[in-house]
Design an enzyme around this catalytic site. Structure first.
Site, mmCIF file in Angstrom:
data_model
loop_
_atom_site.group_PDB
_atom_site.id
_atom_site.type_symbol
_atom_site.label_atom_id
_atom_site.label_comp_id
_atom_site.label_asym_id
_atom_site.label_seq_id
_atom_site.Cartn_x
_atom_site.Cartn_y
_atom_site.Cartn_z
ATOM 1 N N SER A 142 0.835 -1.201 0.000
ATOM 2 C CA SER A 142 0.000 0.000 0.000
ATOM 3 C C SER A 142 0.876 1.261 0.000
ATOM 4 O O SER A 142 1.699 1.427 -0.904
ATOM 5 C CB SER A 142 -0.954 -0.035 1.197
ATOM 6 O OG SER A 142 -1.935 0.974 1.089
ATOM 7 N N ASP A 146 -8.390 -2.716 -7.357
ATOM 8 C CA ASP A 146 -7.838 -2.522 -6.020
ATOM 9 C C ASP A 146 -8.908 -1.918 -5.103
ATOM 10 O O ASP A 146 -9.448 -0.844 -5.373
ATOM 11 C CB ASP A 146 -6.631 -1.592 -6.114
ATOM 12 C CG ASP A 146 -5.926 -1.400 -4.791
ATOM 13 O OD1 ASP A 146 -6.508 -0.731 -3.907
ATOM 14 O OD2 ASP A 146 -4.796 -1.905 -4.629
ATOM 15 N N HIS A 183 -6.578 -5.707 -1.721
ATOM 16 C CA HIS A 183 -5.557 -4.679 -1.489
ATOM 17 C C HIS A 183 -4.491 -5.287 -0.580
ATOM 18 O O HIS A 183 -4.775 -5.626 0.568
ATOM 19 C CB HIS A 183 -6.170 -3.442 -0.838
ATOM 20 C CG HIS A 183 -5.217 -2.297 -0.664
ATOM 21 N ND1 HIS A 183 -4.689 -1.601 -1.728
ATOM 22 C CD2 HIS A 183 -4.691 -1.735 0.452
ATOM 23 C CE1 HIS A 183 -3.895 -0.642 -1.269
ATOM 24 N NE2 HIS A 183 -3.871 -0.710 0.047
#
Length: 402
Positions: free
Chosen positions: A177, A273, A340
């Site tokens: 991330s 995502d 994600h």
């Protein structure tokens, strides 16, 4: 309603299975290291506390190989949002867990992490809110906020070099991330800090954030990243090859900086995502009536119209990805999951029901690419073709967006 309940049940079952796999495959908790010496260099968290990392030493054939992984956790884009992080683990090492579970790409068992299990594995904790790019000398006496992310990166790497990374034969910079974005932005500088003969490559998991309009037609994420870069004074620490050509805040987007990265780079990302769908495509500010709420909780709830909009996002993502070029020094595993971060959880990294592309797990694709066994550049077919996906199902409390 029944579909939502079934989706939540499936999510909880997956979480339970993941926890059981973690306990069985890992049982590994790694102690925290507070880098007190960094304070004198001004390399501190938002609240002025020392940075921190977790290191599990390598062994055997991996004794001189290093995997350095950035923790994720979003960003703060103004004084108010940075103050909100200041007294949490994302703004202060005082609130970080003393022991952290290592799994997935950080795991220490060969049968669950075949290529990197015996490497020196490091997780750098995230407490600056700028993907380790900020550097402002002045500290406001009222807020006592420190914007020093770039100094944290340098201080931690220098400490790891002193602890043996100076002898590295292999080295990887990775992250998830906001940490995945960090691994892209710092990829070349990481290589420059290592010995000349070291084989260095970078992995980014869910860090390829794209510059695109939201459902209202506004450039929400571009404005948000501009505020991040401005608040933290990040411009001078973004790749000059990019900032010399365009507005510095645009260089926070990998699609503009990635073209100039010289070090081999591998991207793991879901084309749908879940963070980007919730925060870039359909943030709350662009959806005041919350028409997208059910869809963002569970992709199975999305209407045909919403799915078409998400497919448009996927195509924009793929177009942004192609801007990196077709060099074999680039690798990518782009599946069509609503997910994600897929490298830190054992069930997604390497397991019996792991997401696959071209009959390869993420771990196998990444390992083959790093060791030059074979290249890997695969983009999945559109949703819902991929039956190996572990699509996220969120609770209502997880809907808040940037």
């Amino acid at each position: 309603m029944d579909r939502m309940k079934n989706g939540r049940l499936q999510q909880w079952l997956r979480i339970l299975v993941s926890m059981l796999i973690l306990l069985r495959s890992e049982g590994l908790f790694v102690n925290i290291t507070h880098l007190q010496s960094a304070v004198a260099k001004g390399a501190v968290c938002l609240d002025g506390s020392p940075p921190a990392y977790h290191l599990d030493r390598g062994s055997g054939t991996g004794i001189n190989s290093w995997l350095v992984h950035f923790e994720g956790g979003g960003w703060c884009n103004n004084v108010t949002s940075c103050l909100a992080r200041k007294n949490t683990r994302l703004g202060s090492s005082k609130y970080m867990d003393k022991n952290l579970a290592f799994s997935g790409i950080l795991g220490n068992r060969g049968q669950f992490n075949p290529d990197f299990y015996n490497w020196n594995r490091v997780k750098i904790r995230y407490c600056d809110g700028s993907s380790f790019t900020g550097d402002i000398e002045a500290v406001n006496r009222v807020t006592n906020l420190h914007f020093r992310g770039a100094r944290i990166f340098l201080a931690v790497i220098e400490d790891l070099l002193a602890k043996g990374m100076k002898n590295a034969e292999n080295a990887i910079l990775s992250g998830c991330s906001a940490g995945g974005l960090s691994s892209i932005l710092h990829c070349d500088s990481f290589k420059a800090l290592l010995p000349m003969g070291t084989k260095v490559k970078c992995f980014s998991d869910a860090g390829y954030f794209i510059n695109t309009k939201d459902v209202s037609g506004a450039q929400h994420i571009a404005a948000y990243f501009n505020n991040v870069v401005t608040t933290h004074g990040s411009a001078k620490n973004l790749p000059q090859s990019c900032t010399s050509k365009m507005k510095p805040s645009l260089c926070f987007f990998p699609q503009y900086t990635g073209q100039q990265i010289q070090t081999p780079l591998f991207l793991i990302n879901a084309a749908y995502d879940s963070w980007q769908i919730k925060n870039i495509l359909a943030p709350d500010v662009a959806d005041p009536q919350r028409a997208w709420s059910k869809c963002k909780l569970d992709i199975n709830n999305c209407s045909p119209t919403e799915l078409r909009t998400m497919e448009g996002f996927r195509l924009n993502f793929i177009n942004a990805l192609t801007q990196l070029g077709a060099s074999t020094s680039r690798g990518f595993f782009i599946n069509s999951c609503y997910a994600h971060c897929q490298t830190e959880m054992q069930e997604l990294w390497f397991g019996r029901s792991t997401p696959m592309l071209n009959n390869k797990t993420i771990a196998k694709a990444v390992g083959d690419w790093f060791y030059d066994r074979r290249p890997f550049q695969k983009i999945d077919c559109p949703y819902p073709c991929d039956r190996t996906c572990h699509n996220r199902v969120f609770g209502p409390e997880e809907l808040t967006s940037i």
